[in-house]
Design an enzyme around this catalytic site. Structure first.
Site, PDB file in Angstrom:
ATOM      1  N   SER A  52      -7.057 -41.626 -15.958  1.00 29.74           N
ATOM      2  CA  SER A  52      -7.104 -41.702 -17.420  1.00 29.74           C
ATOM      3  C   SER A  52      -8.447 -42.249 -17.888  1.00 29.74           C
ATOM      4  CB  SER A  52      -5.996 -42.619 -17.925  1.00 29.74           C
ATOM      5  OG  SER A  52      -4.757 -42.245 -17.371  1.00 29.74           O
TER       6      SER A  52
HETATM    7  N1  SAH Z   1      -2.808 -44.413 -13.449  1.00 31.80           N
HETATM    8  C1  SAH Z   1      -3.532 -43.369 -12.771  1.00 31.80           C
HETATM    9  C2  SAH Z   1      -3.516 -42.043 -13.479  1.00 31.80           C
HETATM   10  C3  SAH Z   1      -2.207 -41.430 -13.393  1.00 31.80           C
HETATM   11  S1  SAH Z   1      -2.136 -39.671 -13.525  1.00 31.80           S
HETATM   12  C4  SAH Z   1      -4.967 -43.772 -12.472  1.00 31.80           C
HETATM   13  O1  SAH Z   1      -5.393 -44.840 -12.921  1.00 31.80           O
HETATM   14  O2  SAH Z   1      -5.640 -43.027 -11.772  1.00 31.80           O
HETATM   15  C5  SAH Z   1      -0.382 -39.542 -13.343  1.00 31.80           C
HETATM   16  C6  SAH Z   1       0.125 -39.717 -11.939  1.00 31.80           C
HETATM   17  O3  SAH Z   1       1.539 -39.733 -12.002  1.00 31.80           O
HETATM   18  C7  SAH Z   1      -0.254 -38.580 -11.008  1.00 31.80           C
HETATM   19  O4  SAH Z   1      -0.902 -39.091  -9.883  1.00 31.80           O
HETATM   20  C8  SAH Z   1       1.105 -37.954 -10.628  1.00 31.80           C
HETATM   21  O5  SAH Z   1       1.138 -37.494  -9.284  1.00 31.80           O
HETATM   22  C9  SAH Z   1       2.046 -39.116 -10.838  1.00 31.80           C
HETATM   23  N2  SAH Z   1       3.444 -38.758 -11.117  1.00 31.80           N
HETATM   24  C10 SAH Z   1       3.922 -37.765 -11.912  1.00 31.80           C
HETATM   25  N3  SAH Z   1       5.258 -37.797 -11.918  1.00 31.80           N
HETATM   26  C11 SAH Z   1       5.654 -38.828 -11.120  1.00 31.80           C
HETATM   27  C12 SAH Z   1       6.918 -39.361 -10.738  1.00 31.80           C
HETATM   28  N4  SAH Z   1       8.074 -38.848 -11.180  1.00 31.80           N
HETATM   29  N5  SAH Z   1       6.937 -40.435  -9.911  1.00 31.80           N
HETATM   30  C13 SAH Z   1       5.773 -40.986  -9.448  1.00 31.80           C
HETATM   31  N6  SAH Z   1       4.549 -40.509  -9.775  1.00 31.80           N
HETATM   32  C14 SAH Z   1       4.482 -39.450 -10.608  1.00 31.80           C
END
Ligand code: SAH
Length: 198
Positions: free
Chosen positions: A51
């Site tokens: 993000s």
């Molecule tokens: N906080 C992160 C950005 C997150 S992007 C950073 O600082 O880099 C969103 C993430 O959520 C992705 O890596 C995706 O694989 C994960 N995601 C999506 N659905 C999910 C779920 N149900 N459980 C765990 N992770 C999930």
């Protein structure tokens, strides 16, 4: 970065300090290290993005942390937001569904000296009930309709949860506190996946 975040309305000194201490370049591929400090989302592989610094700061600020909290993050991705959280709270449990990202986030967090972060591999919509209650919960992927109920159940009575809710470009960051949900700012995130059949 901190000057820019201040100009964009981030005021919490703890959050600004943490943002200044965590090297964002450690959480992206080496080809992107040069642009790691630009104020925008960046690809982290596996079709996911880290993000923008502003939204990470805005979400953590909205949690109102004082350094004593037991925090859950859903959607570890690169581990960057978990690293910033770990400097604003006592300990962080973060859950990622993608095994590759779990592996790279663990490495990046260890490299950044974040000893108070535990990265779990699994479906974050289930939370981590054996670790509950959490003083704060931050969901880093967008729930299509509402905050997943398992996460609401795992929030401490006086706790705060932030979660983007919506579809595609129609998302909003919402905050749940004392049983009330309030919209904060428009926000777009990658979708929170649900396991098949749910
Ligand atoms: N906080 C992160 C950005 C997150 S992007 C950073 O600082 O880099 C969103 C993430 O959520 C992705 O890596 C995706 O694989 C994960 N995601 C999506 N659905 C999910 C779920 N149900 N459980 C765990 N992770 C999930």
């Amino acid at each position: 970065m901190v000057r820019q975040l201040r100009a964009e309305g981030i005021t919490d000194a703890v959050v600004l300090q943490a943002m200044s201490e965590v090297p964002r370049d450690r959480f992206v591929a080496s080809e992107l290290a040069e642009v790691a400090h630009e104020p925008r989302p960046l690809p982290i592989g596996e079709g996911q993005t880290i993000s923008s610094p502003w939204i990470v700061a805005r979400m953590i600020e909205a949690l109102g942390l004082d350094g004593t909290e037991h925090v859950l993050e859903v959607g570890t991705g690169s581990g960057y937001a978990a690293a910033v959280l770990s400097r604003c709270a006592r300990e962080v449990v973060t859950i990622e569904a993608n095994a590759e990202l779990v592996h790279s986030a663990r490495q990046a967090l260890a490299g950044a000296g974040c000893g108070n972060v535990e990265v779990l591999h699994g479906d974050g919509t289930d939370g981590a009930p054996w670790q509950a209650p959490f003083d704060a919960i931050m969901v880093s992927a967008m729930a299509p309709q509402r905050i997943p109920s398992a996460l609401v159940d795992q929030l401490a009575d006086a706790g705060t949860l932030v979660c983007p809710v919506g579809r595609r470009r129609q998302g909003h960051l919402v905050r749940l506190q004392h049983g009330r949900v309030e919209p904060l700012v428009p926000a777009t995130f990658v979708p929170l996946r649900s396991p098949p059949g749910r």
